[in-house]
Design a protein around this motif. Structure first.
Motif, PDB file in Angstrom:
ATOM      1  N   SER A 148      24.102 -28.830   4.845  1.00 24.37           N
ATOM      2  CA  SER A 148      22.652 -28.680   4.981  1.00 24.37           C
ATOM      3  C   SER A 148      22.115 -27.727   3.913  1.00 24.37           C
ATOM      4  O   SER A 148      20.985 -27.869   3.460  1.00 24.37           O
ATOM      5  N   PHE A 149      22.888 -26.716   3.571  1.00 27.15           N
ATOM      6  CA  PHE A 149      22.486 -25.746   2.553  1.00 27.15           C
ATOM      7  C   PHE A 149      21.074 -25.215   2.789  1.00 27.15           C
ATOM      8  O   PHE A 149      20.251 -25.201   1.877  1.00 27.15           O
ATOM      9  N   HIS A 181      28.825 -20.544   0.126  1.00 24.38           N
ATOM     10  CA  HIS A 181      28.819 -21.896  -0.453  1.00 24.38           C
ATOM     11  C   HIS A 181      29.155 -21.829  -1.952  1.00 24.38           C
ATOM     12  O   HIS A 181      29.938 -22.630  -2.455  1.00 24.38           O
ATOM     13  N   ARG A 229      34.935 -29.450   1.791  1.00 26.44           N
ATOM     14  CA  ARG A 229      34.291 -28.619   2.807  1.00 26.44           C
ATOM     15  C   ARG A 229      34.863 -27.209   2.718  1.00 26.44           C
ATOM     16  O   ARG A 229      36.001 -27.012   2.278  1.00 26.44           O
ATOM     17  N   GLY A 230      34.086 -26.246   3.150  1.00 26.34           N
ATOM     18  CA  GLY A 230      34.544 -24.857   3.123  1.00 26.34           C
ATOM     19  C   GLY A 230      35.002 -24.423   4.501  1.00 26.34           C
ATOM     20  O   GLY A 230      34.504 -24.916   5.516  1.00 26.34           O
ATOM     21  N   THR A 259      37.114 -19.685   1.982  1.00 27.43           N
ATOM     22  CA  THR A 259      36.218 -18.765   1.299  1.00 27.43           C
ATOM     23  C   THR A 259      36.898 -17.405   1.090  1.00 27.43           C
ATOM     24  O   THR A 259      37.902 -17.096   1.726  1.00 27.43           O
ATOM     25  N   TYR A 313      32.975 -13.365   2.369  1.00 30.30           N
ATOM     26  CA  TYR A 313      31.925 -14.289   2.806  1.00 30.30           C
ATOM     27  C   TYR A 313      32.279 -15.001   4.104  1.00 30.30           C
ATOM     28  O   TYR A 313      31.569 -15.896   4.533  1.00 30.30           O
ATOM     29  N   THR A 348      29.468 -15.267   6.560  1.00 27.89           N
ATOM     30  CA  THR A 348      28.135 -15.704   6.114  1.00 27.89           C
ATOM     31  C   THR A 348      27.848 -17.146   6.541  1.00 27.89           C
ATOM     32  O   THR A 348      28.621 -18.037   6.216  1.00 27.89           O
TER      33      THR A 348
HETATM   34  P1  ADP Z   1      26.723 -27.955   8.033  1.00 26.63           P
HETATM   35  O1  ADP Z   1      25.262 -27.869   8.199  1.00 26.63           O
HETATM   36  O2  ADP Z   1      27.303 -29.323   7.966  1.00 26.63           O
HETATM   37  O3  ADP Z   1      27.532 -27.002   8.907  1.00 26.63           O
HETATM   38  P2  ADP Z   1      26.523 -26.115   5.863  1.00 26.63           P
HETATM   39  O4  ADP Z   1      25.455 -26.423   4.916  1.00 26.63           O
HETATM   40  O5  ADP Z   1      26.351 -24.959   6.750  1.00 26.63           O
HETATM   41  O6  ADP Z   1      26.980 -27.423   6.589  1.00 26.63           O
HETATM   42  O7  ADP Z   1      27.859 -25.876   5.040  1.00 26.63           O
HETATM   43  C1  ADP Z   1      28.465 -26.870   4.280  1.00 26.63           C
HETATM   44  C2  ADP Z   1      29.914 -26.542   4.144  1.00 26.63           C
HETATM   45  O8  ADP Z   1      30.071 -25.224   3.641  1.00 26.63           O
HETATM   46  C3  ADP Z   1      30.704 -26.566   5.457  1.00 26.63           C
HETATM   47  O9  ADP Z   1      31.988 -27.062   5.192  1.00 26.63           O
HETATM   48  C4  ADP Z   1      30.793 -25.125   5.848  1.00 26.63           C
HETATM   49  O10 ADP Z   1      31.955 -24.869   6.603  1.00 26.63           O
HETATM   50  C5  ADP Z   1      30.890 -24.480   4.495  1.00 26.63           C
HETATM   51  N1  ADP Z   1      30.439 -23.100   4.496  1.00 26.63           N
HETATM   52  C6  ADP Z   1      29.306 -22.593   4.966  1.00 26.63           C
HETATM   53  N2  ADP Z   1      29.235 -21.263   4.790  1.00 26.63           N
HETATM   54  C7  ADP Z   1      30.393 -20.922   4.188  1.00 26.63           C
HETATM   55  C8  ADP Z   1      30.973 -19.692   3.764  1.00 26.63           C
HETATM   56  N3  ADP Z   1      30.348 -18.525   3.947  1.00 26.63           N
HETATM   57  N4  ADP Z   1      32.179 -19.735   3.190  1.00 26.63           N
HETATM   58  C9  ADP Z   1      32.820 -20.912   3.044  1.00 26.63           C
HETATM   59  N5  ADP Z   1      32.359 -22.085   3.435  1.00 26.63           N
HETATM   60  C10 ADP Z   1      31.162 -22.104   4.000  1.00 26.63           C
END
Ligand code: ADP
Length: 165
Positions: free
Chosen positions: A15-16, A23, A93-94, A124, A128, A131
């Motif tokens: 979603s960012f 991210h 994915r993170g 990550t 972070y 976060t």
């Molecule tokens: P969603 O809305 O699908 O949860 P996000 O936009 O929040 O997606 O995040 C996209 C991807 O980034 C997901 O795989 C999420 O786990 C990863 N992510 C979000 N925040 C972090 C972070 N602080 N460190 C690592 N990965 C992250």
């Protein structure tokens, strides 16, 4: 034996809302693994949306500038359908924590079962690990300091957005 070079294209969907330093950390690591990385901003309505998909794409675009091999766009509908359209080999994915693992496993297995696409996870940096965009939106709405958690362009936009409320 000489292995044939394979071009690997990955998409990083999410979603960012908004993009965070977490991210960005995943993007920085991911770009070293793949020949092409497309950051894919989901347009599906999310709970408590703060920025429009256009604004979210704009913020990511400001950050990636003209880094080679990286691009950003928005997409609608199923991630696996979008991945197929982009001819992506991998979904990136993170992972932040064990709590993420459970959900992400389920998602990755479903995506592999329905579309045969692999998911690659990047952990990550510790700093972070806590976060999340959801927390960023909450802290911003309460006027907290986010300067260490989001990039400067996102910070400035958050401040402007909050001052209008
Ligand atoms: P969603 O809305 O699908 O949860 P996000 O936009 O929040 O997606 O995040 C996209 C991807 O980034 C997901 O795989 C999420 O786990 C990863 N992510 C979000 N925040 C972090 C972070 N602080 N460190 C690592 N990965 C992250």
């Amino acid at each position: 034996m000489v292995m044939a070079e394979k071009f690997v294209r990955a998409i990083f969907p999410g979603s960012f809302d908004p993009i965070t330093n977490g991210h960005l950390d995943v993007i920085e690591r991911g770009r070293k693994l793949f020949d092409e990385l497309v950051i894919a901003v989901g347009r599906s309505p999310v709970k408590n949306q703060l920025f429009t998909p256009e604004e979210r794409v704009e913020m990511v675009a400001e950050l990636i500038g003209d880094m080679p091999g990286i691009s950003v766009e928005s997409f609608e509908g199923l991630t696996v359908e979008y991945a197929a359209k982009k001819k992506a080999d991998v979904i990136l994915r993170g992972l932040r924590s064990l709590t993420d693992v459970q959900y992400e496993f389920q998602l990755a297995m479903t995506n592999r079962a329905v579309a045969g696409i692999e998911t690659v996870f990047i952990m990550t940096s510790e700093q972070y690990g806590f976060t999340s965009s959801t927390l960023i939106r909450e802290i911003a709405s309460l006027g907290g300091d986010l300067s260490n958690l989001v990039p400067k362009n996102v910070y400035d936009r958050l401040k402007r957005r909050m001052s209008k409320r």
